[in-house]
Structure formats: structure tokens, C-alpha cells
Design a protein around this motif. Sequence first.
Motif, PDB file in Angstrom:
ATOM      1  N   PRO A 165      56.053-101.090 -28.542  1.00  0.00           N
ATOM      2  CA  PRO A 165      55.957-101.842 -29.795  1.00  0.00           C
ATOM      3  C   PRO A 165      56.905-103.025 -29.880  1.00  0.00           C
ATOM      4  N   TYR A 166      57.899-103.083 -29.024  1.00  0.00           N
ATOM      5  CA  TYR A 166      58.866-104.177 -29.117  1.00  0.00           C
ATOM      6  C   TYR A 166      58.742-105.175 -27.971  1.00  0.00           C
ATOM      7  N   ALA A 167      57.589-105.222 -27.336  1.00  0.00           N
ATOM      8  CA  ALA A 167      57.382-106.174 -26.243  1.00  0.00           C
ATOM      9  C   ALA A 167      57.572-107.613 -26.724  1.00  0.00           C
ATOM     10  N   ASP A 168      56.972-107.959 -27.861  1.00  0.00           N
ATOM     11  CA  ASP A 168      57.086-109.333 -28.373  1.00  0.00           C
ATOM     12  C   ASP A 168      58.521-109.646 -28.795  1.00  0.00           C
ATOM     13  N   ALA A 169      59.198-108.664 -29.388  1.00  0.00           N
ATOM     14  CA  ALA A 169      60.575-108.895 -29.827  1.00  0.00           C
ATOM     15  C   ALA A 169      61.483-109.171 -28.635  1.00  0.00           C
TER      16      ALA A 169
END
Length: 364
Positions: A185-189
Motif C-alpha cells: 500500500p505504500y509503493a507510491d509513498a
Amino acid sequence: MPKSLSGILGSVLEVALTPHPVDRYLELFDPRITWSDLRAEVLRVDRHSPRSVTLTLRPTRQWTGFEPGQFVQLSTVINGVRHSRCYSPASSAKRQDVIELTLTAHDDGFVSKHLRDHAQAGQVLGLQPATGTFTMPSERPDSMLFISGGSGITPVLSMLRTLVDEKHRGDVTFVHYARSPQDHPYADALASIATARPDWTITTHFTRPGDEQSAGGSARTYFCADHLSYVDLASTEVFLCGPPALHESVTDHLSANGAEERLHTEQFVLVTPAADDGAPAHGRLQFAGSGKETDNDGSSILEQAENTGLSPEFGCRMGICFSCSAVKKSGLTKNILTGETDSETDKHIQLCISAPVGDCVIDI
């Protein structure tokens, strides 16, 4: 010191409204208005992966903030019963007006699965002040290495985001292990941080890539020494949060390089053993906050903690006053009074009436 006017008024109201506290009446009008309870309003709900939900929360005025790496206790009412669980904020500690929590719905995650499916903006949840010992030194080290696995990313991501807001000038390496791109879920972050801080090294490895990734040549990648080949372990502080296999591999690697004293950990466990009432006491009882551990002798966790030299707070030692409650990070415990077992992780338990069944980790 004399009481403030608000304090005096609060005491008078509490007495006048006994047996119910003031907040029980206020919540009938608006649950966001509280006299003493700490609560949080859900501002935003994001479901970046099938197994997780990210909640952006605005705490009420009683919130005093957190240190990156700490955890909070979140509570919600399910079928008329209030349930509480512990989660680590993933947001920067420099922004204390909101908290970002990502809850991964594990198989044993009764509360996380409920919130994944039912959380919505405007909902008001219970909240407890932040606590926990997994934090960075107030004087930031010149070189830091962060390693996380699965949902263990949240406390170390909070550290990373805090360093971004502090415009930290030291060397930073972040290595994350996710099951697959769909479970990250935090790939973009992380991609955004990598773009903003090209001087830092941020990598992600996938332990269970899907068929499409495998067909393209991507194989399962678990922790290995090559992933840290460019890190000077002799001068780097290491912050680790992840499942036992990752914890064991990193610890062995640091020990082999004489750097185990630089390791700061927060262990995260997905799977717990089944109970066997007929089996003798076995396993290891670990106390994560103090770094102590002992062979499980079958007595209460409070007694075993005291036998290892710890002095946890206690009151009645009969399961009445709740003074000795602490967070069970992992493992299976048995209620000495009722015989009931509990395998849920990140949950407050009463030390005086709980005994470990096999390996168990308590945050004291």
C-alpha cells in the motif's frame, strides 16, 4: 496547585452525573465533543490493497502527539462490544493534527478486518495516548538503516517521513519486503520520497510475486547480505520491524558483522501456534521493551517478568484492577481464571492472569 475553573467544573459535573461520566452524555449530541475521553474522527478512508485499509484520523483536543515508531490503541464498537487493538502511525510525527494508520487484515485480525470492510469518513473511534519504546534517538544518527516486512512498514515509514520533514542531512537506507506489488500500500509513498530525496537509497523486494511477475523474470526475494552490501554496518543504526523470519535473518547478519548492538527492533508476527492443554510449559517468553527473555515456566506473565528482574506495575494480582495490563505483541496466551486462549496480536492483556502457551512476546 489550585484546580483550574474547567477542572472544578468538570469534577462537579462528574459527581452530578454519576454513575455515568460526562462524555457518555456529550456523545449523545456529538461523539467528537469530549470532556476527558481521547477520540478520533475518521477524515479519510483509502483501500490501497485488498488486505489493508488506511485511515486518516483527526484526534480530539486531548491528543498530545507521538514519537515516530510508537503505537496507539484504537477502539471501535462491533455488535455492541468495544474492541481495542494497537497500531503504529505511519505518518510524520511533525504533523500532530492528524494520524495515518494502515491496518492489514490478517486471518486473526477481527478488528482490522471489520474496519477494512466498514470504516467510513465521519466515523468516530476511541483512541489512547501513544506509547512504545521503538523510537529514534532524539539526536538523529548520521547514518540510519530501516528494514521492514509487510505491515511492519508503518512505524519505520513514520520515522522516514519524520526525517523528510526534518530535512535530515544524514545517510538513510530503507529496505522493505512486501508479498507482491498488490500487497504494497505504500509503493507510491516510497516512490515520492525516493524522488524528493535522491541521496537516500530506497528499495522494495517482493517475497511472493504473482504469476505475471514470475513470468517476467522476477523471483521471490528474501533478505540476503547483498541487499545491504553498500551499507557500512559499523557506523549505521538499524531499525527493524517485520515478521520473525526477517527478524532472525537480519539479526544473524548483524551479529556476523559485529553490529548487533546497533539493532533497534519491533517484532511483528502473523502466525501463532495452537494451544495444547496437555503439553508441559515450553517456549520462550520475550519482553520486547526491555530486551529480556526467559524460558516459559507456565506461571503468569507477571510472575515470570518479575523473575527476570522486571518490575511491571501491578495492583490486585487477581485480574480485577487492570493495573498490570500490557501489549501482547505476538504468541498465544491462556487466561488462568477461565482457561480461554487468545492468539490475537497487538492486544492489551492482564499480565497477572495470563500465561504464555509456547513462544510469546510482551511489550514491557
